[in-house]
Write an enzyme that holds these catalytic residues in place. Sequence first.
Site, PDB file in Angstrom:
ATOM      1  N   SER A 197       0.858  -1.184   0.000  1.00 27.32           N
ATOM      2  CA  SER A 197       0.000   0.000   0.000  1.00 27.32           C
ATOM      3  C   SER A 197       0.897   1.236   0.000  1.00 27.32           C
ATOM      4  O   SER A 197       1.828   1.336  -0.788  1.00 27.32           O
ATOM      5  CB  SER A 197      -0.932  -0.023   1.208  1.00 27.32           C
ATOM      6  OG  SER A 197      -1.787   1.086   1.234  1.00 27.32           O
ATOM      7  N   TYR A 211      -5.643   8.571  -5.646  1.00 25.18           N
ATOM      8  CA  TYR A 211      -4.645   7.577  -5.247  1.00 25.18           C
ATOM      9  C   TYR A 211      -4.954   6.949  -3.885  1.00 25.18           C
ATOM     10  O   TYR A 211      -4.939   5.727  -3.740  1.00 25.18           O
ATOM     11  CB  TYR A 211      -3.272   8.246  -5.225  1.00 25.18           C
ATOM     12  CG  TYR A 211      -2.130   7.358  -4.795  1.00 25.18           C
ATOM     13  CD1 TYR A 211      -1.735   6.280  -5.587  1.00 25.18           C
ATOM     14  CD2 TYR A 211      -1.428   7.618  -3.615  1.00 25.18           C
ATOM     15  CE1 TYR A 211      -0.674   5.477  -5.209  1.00 25.18           C
ATOM     16  CE2 TYR A 211      -0.369   6.811  -3.228  1.00 25.18           C
ATOM     17  CZ  TYR A 211       0.007   5.745  -4.027  1.00 25.18           C
ATOM     18  OH  TYR A 211       1.062   4.952  -3.640  1.00 25.18           O
ATOM     19  N   LYS A 215      -5.442   2.808  -2.358  1.00 24.82           N
ATOM     20  CA  LYS A 215      -4.529   2.202  -1.390  1.00 24.82           C
ATOM     21  C   LYS A 215      -5.239   1.873  -0.078  1.00 24.82           C
ATOM     22  O   LYS A 215      -4.923   0.878   0.576  1.00 24.82           O
ATOM     23  CB  LYS A 215      -3.339   3.132  -1.137  1.00 24.82           C
ATOM     24  CG  LYS A 215      -2.407   3.261  -2.343  1.00 24.82           C
ATOM     25  CD  LYS A 215      -1.766   1.923  -2.706  1.00 24.82           C
ATOM     26  CE  LYS A 215      -0.699   2.052  -3.752  1.00 24.82           C
ATOM     27  NZ  LYS A 215      -0.032   0.766  -4.065  1.00 24.82           N
TER      28      LYS A 215
END
Length: 357
Positions: A197, A211, A215
Site C-alpha cells: 500500500s 490515489y 490504497k
Amino acid sequence: MSSEEGLSSTITDWLLINSWWLLLPFVMLLVVAAFIVAFVLLLYMISPLISPKPLKLNGAHVVVTGGSSGIGKCIAIECYRQGAFITLVARDEAKLLQAKKELEKFAINDKQVYCLNNSVLTYWSGFFSVAQAQEKLGPVDMLVNCAGVSISGKFDEMEVDRFKKLMEVNYLGSVYPTRAVITTMKERRRGRIMFVSSQAGQIGLFGYTAYSPSKFALRGLAESLQMEIKPYNIYVTVAYPPDTDTPGLAEENKTKPLETKLISETSGVCQPDQVAKIIVRDAVQGNFNSSVGPDGYMLSALTCGMSPVTSITEGLQQIVTMGLFRTIALFYLGSFDSIVRRCMIQREQSKAADKRE
C-alpha cells in the site's frame, strides 16, 4: 495528665488504629501496579505461542507483480538473496530482462528467476500469469502484490478516468493474482500474501483523492482476507512505505501539486532497498502491518483500529502509545492545513496581481 496531653494521646491512638485506612490507597496502587507488571510479563512470555511460524525463504517460490523496478524489484532481490526462486511479473519486457540480470548477480546455487511479460489488470491475465509461474517453479509460497501507479492532482481538476484507472491497477491488480494463488495455498496450509500500500493508504492528503482510496482499499481487502485464511496458516501483510526513491516517484513529482510537494517534504525520501528489507522481514514473520521509520510506526499505531495483531507485544505497544501519537498527529494535521491555506492565499494574491496588470 493535662487536657492537652490527653487530647494528644487520643489523636495518636486514633491515628495508630486508623492508619491502615490512610495507607489503603497506596497499597491498592501497589497491588494494581504489581498486577499490571505480572500481566504484561505473562503476555510477553506467551506471545511467541500465538505468533505465526516464520516462513523460510530458502527454496520458496516468490511471485512479485510490478517486479521490474522500484520497491518490487528490491523485494525480489532481497528474497532471491535469501535463497528463493523468483517470478517477476510486469508489462515492460525490457525492464523485466534488466531486472532479471540484476537479480542473477546474487545467484545462490541453482535458484532461478522467471520473467512473465504480462498484465495483472484482468482476472484471466492474472490467473494465467500465476499458473505459468507455478508450472515453471512450483506452488507459490509468497505473493507480493506490488504493481501500482501513483497520480496526484486536485479533485476537481483531475480527469474522471484516472479514478477508475487507479482502482483497476492498485486495487484490482492485487485482487486478481491473489485469487489465483489462494486455492493452492489453502490446500498446502501455508503461504504469505503481501499487499504494498502506501502511507497515503493510512492518511488522506491533499492531491491524493484518486490515489489514496485505491490504497485504502487494500487495507479493507487484507483485513477481511486475513480472517478467512488464518485458519489455513496463511498470513497477510500490508506494507505502508513512505515516499521512496523510485522511478514511480520521479514520474509523480512531475505533476504533483505544490501543496502535496510541501506536505511530502515534511518527511524524508527512503531508499527502496532499505524499504524492501523491512517489508520482507515483516512478511516472513507474518506481521499484518509493515511500516518504515518513526513516522510509519506512529501512523500504523494510530490507524491500527481493528486490524489483526500477530503478537501481544505489538498490541500492548499500540495501546500504550495511542494517546501520545494522537497528540503528535494533531500538530502534523495543523501544519498540513497551514500549508494548504498558505498556498491558497498565495495563489489568490497572484491572481489578483495579474488582474491589476
